[in-house]
Scaffold this motif. Structure first.
Motif, PDB file in Angstrom:
ATOM      1  N   GLY A  15      53.256  37.883  55.771  1.00 15.10           N
ATOM      2  CA  GLY A  15      53.019  39.577  55.668  1.00 15.10           C
ATOM      3  C   GLY A  15      51.811  39.658  55.875  1.00 15.10           C
ATOM      4  N   ALA A  16      50.685  39.232  54.947  1.00 16.07           N
ATOM      5  CA  ALA A  16      49.131  39.108  54.318  1.00 16.07           C
ATOM      6  C   ALA A  16      48.601  38.878  56.028  1.00 16.07           C
ATOM      7  CB  ALA A  16      48.591  38.939  53.603  1.00 16.07           C
ATOM      8  N   GLU A  17      48.469  37.291  56.803  1.00 15.36           N
ATOM      9  CA  GLU A  17      48.664  36.735  57.626  1.00 15.36           C
ATOM     10  C   GLU A  17      48.561  38.066  59.060  1.00 15.36           C
ATOM     11  OE1 GLU A  17      48.491  34.896  54.314  1.00 15.36           O
ATOM     12  OE2 GLU A  17      50.556  35.063  55.233  1.00 15.36           O
ATOM     13  N   LYS A  18      49.459  38.818  59.132  1.00 23.18           N
ATOM     14  CA  LYS A  18      50.374  39.813  59.950  1.00 23.18           C
ATOM     15  C   LYS A  18      49.131  40.456  59.483  1.00 23.18           C
ATOM     16  CE  LYS A  18      52.970  41.044  63.652  1.00 23.18           C
ATOM     17  NZ  LYS A  18      53.946  41.440  63.363  1.00 23.18           N
ATOM     18  N   TYR A  19      49.147  41.834  58.461  1.00 25.25           N
ATOM     19  CA  TYR A  19      47.747  42.508  58.385  1.00 25.25           C
ATOM     20  C   TYR A  19      46.198  41.982  59.075  1.00 25.25           C
ATOM     21  CZ  TYR A  19      46.403  46.175  56.001  1.00 25.25           C
ATOM     22  OH  TYR A  19      45.718  47.240  55.659  1.00 25.25           O
ATOM     23  N   PHE A  79      32.576  42.140  57.623  1.00 28.31           N
ATOM     24  CA  PHE A  79      33.282  41.130  57.342  1.00 28.31           C
ATOM     25  C   PHE A  79      34.500  41.676  56.716  1.00 28.31           C
ATOM     26  CE2 PHE A  79      33.997  38.710  53.061  1.00 28.31           C
ATOM     27  CZ  PHE A  79      34.934  38.283  53.576  1.00 28.31           C
ATOM     28  N   VAL A  80      35.622  41.313  56.366  1.00 28.55           N
ATOM     29  CA  VAL A  80      37.074  41.651  56.363  1.00 28.55           C
ATOM     30  C   VAL A  80      37.801  40.585  55.764  1.00 28.55           C
ATOM     31  CG1 VAL A  80      39.569  42.888  57.126  1.00 28.55           C
ATOM     32  CG2 VAL A  80      37.476  43.148  58.030  1.00 28.55           C
ATOM     33  N   ASN A  81      37.676  41.001  54.494  1.00 28.50           N
ATOM     34  CA  ASN A  81      38.557  39.695  53.797  1.00 28.50           C
ATOM     35  C   ASN A  81      40.211  40.808  53.716  1.00 28.50           C
ATOM     36  OD1 ASN A  81      39.565  38.405  52.000  1.00 28.50           O
ATOM     37  ND2 ASN A  81      37.716  38.352  50.264  1.00 28.50           N
ATOM     38  N   VAL A  82      41.240  39.368  53.812  1.00 27.33           N
ATOM     39  CA  VAL A  82      42.048  40.258  53.549  1.00 27.33           C
ATOM     40  C   VAL A  82      43.104  38.673  53.319  1.00 27.33           C
ATOM     41  CG1 VAL A  82      42.512  41.311  55.685  1.00 27.33           C
ATOM     42  CG2 VAL A  82      43.130  38.905  56.389  1.00 27.33           C
ATOM     43  N   SER A  83      42.361  38.547  52.459  1.00 24.99           N
ATOM     44  CA  SER A  83      43.542  37.230  51.485  1.00 24.99           C
ATOM     45  C   SER A  83      44.103  37.640  50.190  1.00 24.99           C
ATOM     46  CB  SER A  83      42.457  36.244  51.233  1.00 24.99           C
ATOM     47  OG  SER A  83      42.460  34.468  51.252  1.00 24.99           O
ATOM     48  N   TYR A  84      44.756  37.366  49.383  1.00 21.32           N
ATOM     49  CA  TYR A  84      45.638  37.422  48.538  1.00 21.32           C
ATOM     50  C   TYR A  84      45.034  36.725  46.983  1.00 21.32           C
ATOM     51  CZ  TYR A  84      48.682  37.593  44.389  1.00 21.32           C
ATOM     52  OH  TYR A  84      50.053  38.099  43.879  1.00 21.32           O
ATOM     53  N   MET A  85      44.274  37.384  46.145  1.00 25.07           N
ATOM     54  CA  MET A  85      43.954  37.140  45.484  1.00 25.07           C
ATOM     55  C   MET A  85      42.153  36.567  45.305  1.00 25.07           C
ATOM     56  SD  MET A  85      46.911  34.575  42.884  1.00 25.07           S
ATOM     57  CE  MET A  85      45.693  34.299  41.644  1.00 25.07           C
ATOM     58  N   SER A  86      41.862  36.943  46.268  1.00 21.28           N
ATOM     59  CA  SER A  86      40.305  36.669  46.163  1.00 21.28           C
ATOM     60  C   SER A  86      39.583  37.058  45.612  1.00 21.28           C
ATOM     61  CB  SER A  86      40.187  36.597  47.661  1.00 21.28           C
ATOM     62  OG  SER A  86      38.471  36.534  48.084  1.00 21.28           O
ATOM     63  N   VAL A  98      40.795  44.277  51.752  1.00 24.45           N
ATOM     64  CA  VAL A  98      42.582  44.530  51.267  1.00 24.45           C
ATOM     65  C   VAL A  98      42.859  43.971  50.517  1.00 24.45           C
ATOM     66  CG1 VAL A  98      44.516  45.242  53.048  1.00 24.45           C
ATOM     67  CG2 VAL A  98      42.171  45.103  54.496  1.00 24.45           C
ATOM     68  N   ILE A  99      43.811  44.724  49.987  1.00 25.28           N
ATOM     69  CA  ILE A  99      43.953  44.629  48.740  1.00 25.28           C
ATOM     70  C   ILE A  99      45.562  44.204  49.166  1.00 25.28           C
ATOM     71  CG2 ILE A  99      44.761  44.827  46.238  1.00 25.28           C
ATOM     72  CD1 ILE A  99      42.202  46.781  46.189  1.00 25.28           C
ATOM     73  N   HIS A 100      46.298  43.101  49.284  1.00 23.25           N
ATOM     74  CA  HIS A 100      47.882  43.369  49.679  1.00 23.25           C
ATOM     75  C   HIS A 100      48.521  43.787  48.322  1.00 23.25           C
ATOM     76  CE1 HIS A 100      46.968  41.579  53.574  1.00 23.25           C
ATOM     77  NE2 HIS A 100      46.541  40.261  52.339  1.00 23.25           N
ATOM     78  N   PHE A 101      47.419  43.057  46.925  1.00 27.68           N
ATOM     79  CA  PHE A 101      48.347  43.569  45.448  1.00 27.68           C
ATOM     80  C   PHE A 101      47.214  42.787  44.806  1.00 27.68           C
ATOM     81  CE2 PHE A 101      50.884  43.740  41.928  1.00 27.68           C
ATOM     82  CZ  PHE A 101      51.272  45.421  41.985  1.00 27.68           C
ATOM     83  N   PRO A 102      46.472  43.516  43.922  1.00 29.87           N
ATOM     84  CA  PRO A 102      45.741  43.052  42.741  1.00 29.87           C
ATOM     85  C   PRO A 102      45.972  42.042  41.701  1.00 29.87           C
ATOM     86  CG  PRO A 102      46.837  45.436  42.294  1.00 29.87           C
ATOM     87  CD  PRO A 102      47.035  45.321  42.829  1.00 29.87           C
ATOM     88  N   SER A 103      45.343  41.529  41.866  1.00 29.18           N
ATOM     89  CA  SER A 103      45.613  40.450  40.998  1.00 29.18           C
ATOM     90  C   SER A 103      44.949  40.701  39.228  1.00 29.18           C
ATOM     91  CB  SER A 103      44.785  39.117  41.068  1.00 29.18           C
ATOM     92  OG  SER A 103      43.486  39.184  41.384  1.00 29.18           O
TER      93      SER A 103
END
Length: 526
Positions: A15-19, A79-86, A98-103
């Protein structure tokens, strides 16, 4: 405009990769666009998997080393960062995170320390110390135990009140391959060696669990400059020692850290799990805008990072409804909760068994999702539980196969977050629910967990149902299977609801944010 969209996990196609993929599809119309990643990914496969047009997109591989992404981002106009936990910094202000959910900023702490830092305001007053991960620490993957590997020279920064000294205890794990033998480790404080010790393979199981602790005194050089603590060691490349594909250059694994100050310093030594300091979200200020995928996520970004963000609901590729069949569908990667954000397929199979045992006949359950090695054991358990019932598993299904299943499904199930503590582990809940909205667009009636982002996607009793227990899931599904008119009415409402999250609606909101970022009109507190 030359654009880069980064994601560590493109190859999972979730799903995050779809976004991120839709962002790439939209912005590639404005000029050259690269997908930044660390491992090769086939763009044609990704486009098929995500059902997107990525014909104008290229892939650029960058080293999986601390600082590589920040440096690469400077080659672009956006530059767009869509990676979880980065927690990578942006190298340019024209950037989106892009925050899928904050770590959690205290993920490096042990359970007791984490409890204290989250619940005791007195401790915060007694221990006003801030910590920030500096250069030289590798990305910490979900489910990795929050172990922080250095690259041979890892740096930590501490904001310490003027004139105060803290006692810092660093605990190192024993994850280095035993065949490497002992290694010497040097701890520098503000450029000077403060401690040297040897990290050797553990002699006992208890020793392996405890790790090796070493303490240093730390003081900020000036009121304006944070104290710098550097961990220096030799390095190795896992692929060359153990085989496999891990080509990262690793130093030593930092397991946890503990902090004490003034009268509390002895407590840190004799009760080391009591006092600690969470990390800093200062790196987030390097981005032109922070974007949350739902109001639920936005609330936790404010709570955990103390940062403002704006909501940009994930884009939903609308699917066409086909002749409906007595089929229940679920889409999500196969892996256990111990590895992170599980989609709870085991619980769904159990619910379907209960549904069948109650006399519902002629219906089938289809589970679709990505499957990699870490999820194989969980997949096998799901498969075993499904034996004897009309359950079909579709691991790593193609986009064409998924499209057909969406079209034929009459009901959609989603249970991410079931059985989880919403306050202690909010990251394990569904933060929006792209697959739910995709299924709705094809006319499948959703019966989903009544928590977190699913509350924003599905309106209970209008275009679907919420549930809190497996019994509620079974009861509400049974109602839909018996009432064709209700199912048809809710199917139409679900299709109408899904259009509010379409790619077209997403593109308009995305471009508005990008224009403001490029014009320098958007800033973020850190």
């Amino acid at each position: 405009m030359r654009t880069a969209v980064y994601n560590r996990y493109w190859s999972t196609g979730g799903g995050a990769e779809k976004y991120g993929g839709v962002i790439a599809q939209v912005l590639s119309a404005d000029g050259p666009l690269d997908l930044l990643t660390h491992d090769p990914v086939d763009v044609d496969w990704l486009a098929d998997r995500l059902h997107l047009d990525l014909s104008r997109v290229d892939v650029r591989l960058i080293d999986d080393e601390p600082g590589s992404l920040t440096k690469a981002s400077t080659d672009y106009d956006l530059f767009v960062n869509v990676s979880y936990m980065s927690i990578d910094r942006a190298g340019i202000p024209q950037s989106l995170y892009v925050i899928h959910f904050p770590s959690p900023l205290d993920s490096h702490l042990g359970p007791i320390s984490r409890f204290v830092t989250r619940s005791d305001r007195l401790m915060h007053a007694l221990l006003p110390v801030g910590m920030e991960w500096g250069d030289g620490f590798h990305h910490r993957d979900p489910g990795s135990g929050n172990l922080g590997w250095t690259n041979g020279e890892g740096t930590l920064h501490f904001d310490i009140p003027p004139g105060r000294t803290i006692s810092l205890t660093l605990v190192f794990g024993h994850q280095r391959p035993a065949e490497l033998g002992p290694t010497d480790v040097r701890i520098q404080v503000n450029g000077r060696t403060a401690r040297e010790f040897t990290l050797a393979p553990p002699k006992t199981r208890l020793h392996a669990q405890l790790g090796v602790a070493t303490s240093v005194k730390v003081k900020a050089p000036t009121a304006e400059v944070p104290a710098e603590v550097k961990v220096i060691s030799d390095t190795f490349i896992p692929a060359e020692v153990l085989g496999g594909n891990d080509r990262r250059r690793l130093g030593v694994p930092l397991k946890s850290m503990r902090v004490g100050m003034g009268p509390w310093a002895p407590v840190t030594r004799w009760m080391p799990n009591v006092l600690a300091t969470p990390g800093s979200s200062r790196w987030a200020g390097s981005y032109g805008a922070l974007v949350s995928n739902s109001e639920f996520t936005k609330g936790w970004v404010k709570r955990w990072w103390d940062c403002d963000s704006e909501v940009l609901f994930p884009p939903v590729v609308l699917h066409k409804a086909q002749a409906k069949e007595p089929m229940i569908l679920n889409v999500g990667r196969f892996f256990d909760s111990k590895h992170g954000h599980s989609k709870k397929q085991l619980e769904l199979v159990q619910a379907f068994r209960n549904l069948c045992d109650r006399g519902v006949e002629g219906w089938s359950l289809h589970l679709v999702g990505g499957l990699v090695s870490v999820g194989q054991e969980y997949f096998d358990r799901v498969s075993g539980l499904a034996e004897g019932y009309p359950v079909e598993l579709h691991p790593n299904a193609s986009g064409e196969e998924l499209e057909a299943l969406y079209g034929r499904a009459s009901i959609y199930w989603h249970a991410s977050g079931f059985g989880e503590d919403a306050q202690r582990n909010p990251d394990r809940l569904e933060h929006f629910g792209i697959t739910t909205a995709e299924a709705m667009s094809a006319g499948a009636v959703p019966v989903v967990i009544g928590l977190a982002g699913q509350l924003e996607t599905v309106r209970h009793g209008i275009d679907g149902f919420h549930f809190r227990t497996l019994d509620e899931l079974v009861q509400r599904t049974q109602t839909l299977t018996k009432d064709d008119a209700l199912r048809a009415e809710m199917s139409a409402a679900a299709q109408a609801r899904a259009k509010e999250f379409s790619v077209e609606a997403f593109e308009g909101r995305l471009r508005s944010i990008v224009e403001r970022v490029r014009a320098g009109a958007t800033g973020n507190p850190s």
